[in-house]
Enzyme design. Structure first.
Site, mmCIF file in Angstrom:
data_model
loop_
_atom_site.group_PDB
_atom_site.id
_atom_site.type_symbol
_atom_site.label_atom_id
_atom_site.label_comp_id
_atom_site.label_asym_id
_atom_site.label_seq_id
_atom_site.Cartn_x
_atom_site.Cartn_y
_atom_site.Cartn_z
ATOM 1 N N GLU A 1 -3.065 -12.041 -21.538
ATOM 2 C CA GLU A 1 -3.406 -11.163 -20.411
ATOM 3 C C GLU A 1 -4.578 -10.255 -20.804
ATOM 4 O OE1 GLU A 1 -0.406 -8.255 -19.417
ATOM 5 O OE2 GLU A 1 -1.076 -8.180 -17.343
ATOM 6 N N ASP B 1 -0.916 -17.361 -7.040
ATOM 7 C CA ASP B 1 -0.822 -18.717 -7.592
ATOM 8 C C ASP B 1 -0.709 -18.705 -9.117
ATOM 9 O OD1 ASP B 1 -0.833 -21.431 -7.784
ATOM 10 O OD2 ASP B 1 -2.894 -21.732 -7.128
ATOM 11 N N TRP C 1 -11.203 -18.861 -0.866
ATOM 12 C CA TRP C 1 -9.899 -19.134 -1.484
ATOM 13 C C TRP C 1 -8.999 -17.906 -1.586
ATOM 14 C CZ3 TRP C 1 -7.969 -23.769 -1.725
ATOM 15 C CH2 TRP C 1 -8.828 -24.857 -1.755
ATOM 16 N N GLU D 1 9.809 -20.458 -7.811
ATOM 17 C CA GLU D 1 9.031 -21.524 -8.440
ATOM 18 C C GLU D 1 8.281 -20.913 -9.626
ATOM 19 O OE1 GLU D 1 6.871 -24.323 -5.865
ATOM 20 O OE2 GLU D 1 5.176 -24.188 -7.242
ATOM 21 N N GLU E 1 -3.580 -26.014 1.556
ATOM 22 C CA GLU E 1 -4.592 -26.688 0.739
ATOM 23 C C GLU E 1 -4.867 -28.107 1.246
ATOM 24 O OE1 GLU E 1 -3.075 -26.188 -3.288
ATOM 25 O OE2 GLU E 1 -4.018 -24.208 -3.365
ATOM 26 N N ASN F 1 1.417 -32.658 -3.662
ATOM 27 C CA ASN F 1 0.364 -33.241 -2.827
ATOM 28 C C ASN F 1 0.695 -34.735 -2.767
ATOM 29 O OD1 ASN F 1 -1.019 -30.723 -2.702
ATOM 30 N ND2 ASN F 1 -1.739 -31.100 -4.779
ATOM 31 N N GLU G 1 -1.107 -23.921 -16.170
ATOM 32 C CA GLU G 1 -2.345 -24.167 -15.415
ATOM 33 C C GLU G 1 -3.383 -23.058 -15.591
ATOM 34 O OE1 GLU G 1 -1.706 -24.653 -11.230
ATOM 35 O OE2 GLU G 1 -3.839 -24.592 -10.792
HETATM 36 C C1 GCU Z 1 -2.377 -24.662 -7.315
HETATM 37 C C2 GCU Z 1 -2.857 -25.835 -8.081
HETATM 38 C C3 GCU Z 1 -2.855 -27.094 -7.269
HETATM 39 C C4 GCU Z 1 -1.475 -27.289 -6.653
HETATM 40 C C5 GCU Z 1 -1.086 -26.049 -5.881
HETATM 41 C C6 GCU Z 1 0.340 -26.106 -5.395
HETATM 42 O O1 GCU Z 1 -3.297 -24.312 -6.320
HETATM 43 O O2 GCU Z 1 -4.135 -25.583 -8.569
HETATM 44 O O3 GCU Z 1 -3.173 -28.156 -8.111
HETATM 45 O O4 GCU Z 1 -1.480 -28.380 -5.811
HETATM 46 O O5 GCU Z 1 -1.166 -24.927 -6.720
HETATM 47 O O6 GCU Z 1 1.173 -25.468 -6.017
HETATM 48 O O7 GCU Z 1 0.622 -26.756 -4.414
#
Ligand code: GCU
Length: 897
Positions: free
Chosen positions: A576, A416, A607, A438, A333, A251, A444
């Protein structure tokens, strides 16, 4: 009443090991305790000189020689000098043992004609690959560590040293080794050229989804002045074969590549990385031409936009001639992208790829990593809507339209980074497009480094996933990303790591194993493929990887190694089990910090991480027959067909592919149970495994195998995890019990005979407060000290506890914004106290609410209660934290709460 032992984590015996912070990760080069015959031989064979071939200052070859020196000193206590052979090496080869480090080409040029050495064949090496030529122990031939390029030399050196540092004889552990003329030759080539790390660092110094401190690179909108930690990070990455780091958040802040000062700053980062062969990459913001460039558009086909990016790229290459490339997240996003102008994602990607092609060296074109993480908000009322479908929908029609220096970077699963997902079907559609996987090292959705979750077993499920037959041939993900399957030149792995300024880099000692493993698996994604040939360092199963990491990080003691390896291998299945099983995703709070439980947050929003849990059933119907059609996105018809029916879908993906009633019997062999009972059983099993980690770790302490600092830090983490696993278990089981109205066959769920709710105690200065979501507190309520900043509040258990010896567990809420202190008193005597200071101890995202993120448990062992004793918990609030309490449990031995 008597208190026998303090908080179970704190007591430590004196140990031999010196204090360690974790900053050296697995590159400690510690002396080998309890040397065996192999170690004695290796030590005796240590070279007299390290000979460096034809290396310029700051090159990875110089770094390699310094690492050799450091390692021989540390591991074998041998001081070895470094000689430089610029013209020829005849003066240094012969009578004494030498170790020669350089490229294969320079070796052949400088040393190949020497009477004591002959030309090496480097034709089997690819860029970044290396060879070792190791003389037999009685030989005076030189040891050769030679790379195809300078970076390869460093990789070869590190992998050699990491064997020595484990006490292994590299000649014996090497895979693909051939022995001729008194020496053993081992060749190792990376399976793919892209072995990148992504850092989601922001210019203000924060790290998105980072749990290991602040940015190593940025602060206050600028690149930091002191880049020593950045260089140390590069060292760690290089030691496992990583060759580039994208230093800023996907981002992306357009300002990073906009000002001369920032470009200079990026140049300094590149300078710090270069001695380790790690290149810099940059995330770009698609809208920059408009947001910072003064243009009215960012249309990728607009000439002024093309020349804007040309200008940016040129400036970057002028300062960083070895720039690795760019990473772009578009149309996802809220990030801008080409769709705004009706352009395809390929047109968007090619814009940057062409700028890179134009300004980068022809023999090493910059790479454009374009993220496949593109999706839109969806209507939940549409049964056929599915975020998981997005990547194939967008990218499959574009296969063949991406320039050849574009790599499409695909998250391992279609949603995700969930605790389990089937592999993204997009891998099977990129047959004329370069692809990389990736992976997420930063945890996370996986416990944010406060939970031990060793990830290679999860990654293997994806790497080993077969997309099905294409032209009669299987299409396994690991072969697709290396380019082998569809004959692509580029491909590989991108790991979202998010290391920070914490001494542990990631916020936890144990989490470092995932970074180590990521590098190993990026180098060789086939590593650990169970072909029965697990006798080498490079062909490594997840077990082999964790064992080697443990030996390097903590030591070689077999009990220690087995303990860590057993815990690590049990950790992902346990996580898990207590977070989201049967393929229903990590049931965390997707609208807040992604840490604690909040299953209801998955649904009721756009979402698209829906579970569709209602009173009758749960799961996403992703069949072609009746659902979203996702199953049909797998290119192999046989794969798609397997997921069409409940009976043939693997049990751990059942709810990913099917919406079933809670009373649905589970498919497959084994116990004949229903979905709802399995949910209950799995959550209890998962929490029990997490509790075992605490006792297994505690058992190590007695033997003093590890320094007290790291021991205590890990003990604290594991105790936190065990407590939070109970929070998870109770929340998820409570959620499904409430929704379905079906009781647990074993009567555990929502039935806790050993618990005393705080709201049922006699309160002074405490008031009751509802917790949201209610399932994250026992009984849905907590107590908070009324009025912030007041003196202690107290909660006294109104009834007597039956006399006995107990583990006393206290569940409380540890919020950001204060460090409340607590004490448990028995008859007015303090038997234990603690502070709500998780924000100082753990890197996880904090919460400012009473919820599943802040819910925390502390335990005291061997608490003796006599008849008539009075038990009181005192809480002293601090700042915004109101010393909130949920419940206490007095647990007799062997009783699960
Ligand atoms: C997830 C994550 C975000 C991140 C996004 C991405 O949604 O919570 O913080 O920006 O993945 O991989 O772009």
């Amino acid at each position: 009443m008597r208190f026998l032992l303090g908080i179970c984590l704190i007591a430590l015996t004196a140990t031999r090991a010196a204090a360690e912070s974790g900053i050296d990760a697995w590159l400690r080069y510690a002396p080998l305790n309890a040397p065996d015959a192999t170690v004695a031989t290796l030590s005796a064979q240590a070279p007299n000189h390290i000979v460096v071939l034809n290396a310029t200052a700051g090159s990875p070859i110089i770094t390699a020689s310094q690492e050799l020196q450091k390692a021989f000193q540390g591991v074998f206590n041998k001081t070895i000098d470094i000689l430089y052979a610029a013209d020829n090496c005849s003066s240094v080869i012969g009578s004494v043992k030498v170790l020669i480090v350089g490229t294969a080409t320079s070796f052949n040029r400088l040393c190949g004609n020497n009477s004591s050495s002959s030309l090496v064949s480097s034709s089997d090496l690819v860029p970044d690959g290396y060879l070792w030529q190791l003389p037999s122990h009685d030989s005076s031939l030189p040891t050769l560590l030679l790379g195809q390029n300078e970076r390869g030399t460093l990789y070869g050196t590190f992998s050699y040293l990491l064997e020595l540092a484990q006490g292994n004889d590299p000649a014996k552990t090497a895979s693909n080794a051939t022995t001729t003329n008194g020496h053993t030759t081992h060749i190792s080539n990376p399976a793919a050229p892209v072995r990148w790390v992504n850092q989601w660092d922001n210019l203000d110094g924060s790290i998105e989804r980072g749990y290991g401190g602040k940015s190593l690179f940025f602060s206050g909108g600028k690149v930091v002045t002191d880049l020593r930690r950045a260089a140390a990070y590069a060292r760690i990455l290089a030691s496992v074969g990583i060759n580039a780091v994208v230093v800023n958040n996907v981002n992306a802040d357009a300002a990073l590549v906009h000002t001369p000062a920032n470009i200079e700053g990026l140049g300094r980062i590149a300078d710090a990385f270069r001695p380790y062969g790690v290149r810099v990459g940059v995330s770009l913001n698609f809208a920059s031409p408009q947001s910072v460039g003064g243009l009215s558009t960012y249309d990728p086909l607009d000439k002024s936009v093309v020349s804007f990016w040309d200008g940016v790229t040129l400036q970057l290459y002028e300062r960083i001639p070895d720039l690795a490339g760019f990473l772009v997240k578009g149309d996802s996003e809220g990030q801008p992208g080409p769709k705004k102008y009706g352009r395809t994602l390929a047109e968007g990607a090619n814009l940057f790829a062409r700028a890179l092609r134009k300004h980068s060296p022809a023999d090493s074109p910059g790479i454009l990593m374009y993220r496949a993480f593109v999706y839109d908000q969806l209507q939940e009322s549409n049964w056929r809507a599915d975020r998981a479908n997005a990547a194939v929908t967008y990218f499959s029609p574009l296969d063949g339209q991406f320039d050849d220096n574009v790599v499409v970077q695909v998250k391992y699963g279609p949603i995700d980074f969930q605790v389990r997902e089937p592999a993204s079907p997009l891998f099977g559609h990129l047959q004329k497009t370069n692809a990389a996987i990736e992976l997420q090292v930063t945890q996370e959705y996986l416990g944010q480094q406060c939970h031990l979750v060793y990830l290679p077993p999860l990654w293997r499920t994806v790497l080993d996933f077969d997309m099905g037959k294409v032209d009669g041939e299987p299409s396994v993900v690991r072969d697709i990303i290396t380019g082998e399957r569809f004959n692509r030149l580029l491909g590989g792995s991108a790991g979202v790591v998010n290391a920070g300024t914490s001494d542990t880099w990631l916020g936890s000692h144990l989490a470092q194993a995932n970074l180590y493993a990521y590098g190993r698996m990026a180098w060789d994604p086939t590593a650990g493929h169970d072909d029965g040939n697990d006798n080498s360092s490079t062909l490594s199963t997840p077990r082999h990887i964790i064992e080697s990491w443990t030996k390097l990080t903590f030591g070689r003691d077999p009990t220690l190694v087995n303990t860590v390896a057993d815990m690590a291998l049990a950790s992902w299945p346990a996580y898990e089990n207590y977070t989201g099983n049967l393929g229903t995703q990590t049931l965390t709070d997707i609208l807040y910090t992604h840490f604690g439980p909040n299953p209801a947050s998955q649904d009721g929003n756009g979402w698209g991480q829906w579970t569709r849990a209602d009173k009758n059933g749960v799961g996403m119907d992703r069949t072609v027959r009746n659902g979203t059609g996702f199953a049909g996105q797998y290119v192999g018809k046989e794969v798609a067909a397997q997921f069409e029916s409940v009976e043939t879908t693997p049990r751990d993906l059942l709810l990913w592919f099917h919406h079933v009633p809670y009373t649905q019997r589970l498919p497959g062999p084994g116990e004949n149970t229903t979905v709802i009972q399995h949910i209950y059983d799995a959550h209890y099993a998962g929490a029990e495994t997490a509790a075992l980690f605490v006792t297994r770790w505690a058992a190590l302490n007695a033997s003093g195998l590890i320094d007290p600092e790291r021991y205590a830090s890990i003990a604290r983490q594991l105790a936190f995890q065990a407590g939070h696993a109970i929070v998870w278990r109770d929340a998820i089981c409570g959620f499904f019990a409430g929704l379905s109205g079906i009781a647990d066959r074993h009567d555990r769920v929502r039935h806790h005979p050993w618990r005393i709710e705080a709201e049922a105690m006699t309160l002074h200065g405490y008031t009751k407060q509802a917790v949201s979501p209610a399932i994250t507190a026992s009984g849905g309520q907590a107590i908070v000290a009324a009025g912030r900043g007041q003196a202690s509040a107290s909660a006294t258990i109104p009834t007597s506890i039956p006399p006995g010896v107990y583990t006393l567990a206290v569940n409380y809420f540890d919020l950001a914004g204060g460090r409340s202190s607590y004490a448990v008193q028995i008859n007015g005597k303090t038997i234990g106290n603690w502070t709500g200071n998780a924000e100082d101890v753990f890197g996880k995202a904090t919460s400012t609410h009473l919820d599943g993120h802040s819910a925390t448990r502390v335990s005291f062992l061997n608490v003796v209660v006599a008849a008539g004793d009075t038990v009181t918990v005192l809480g002293t609030p601090d700042g915004a934290e109101q010393a909130a309490l949920d419940y206490v449990s007095f647990l007799p031995e062997g009783v699960v709460d």
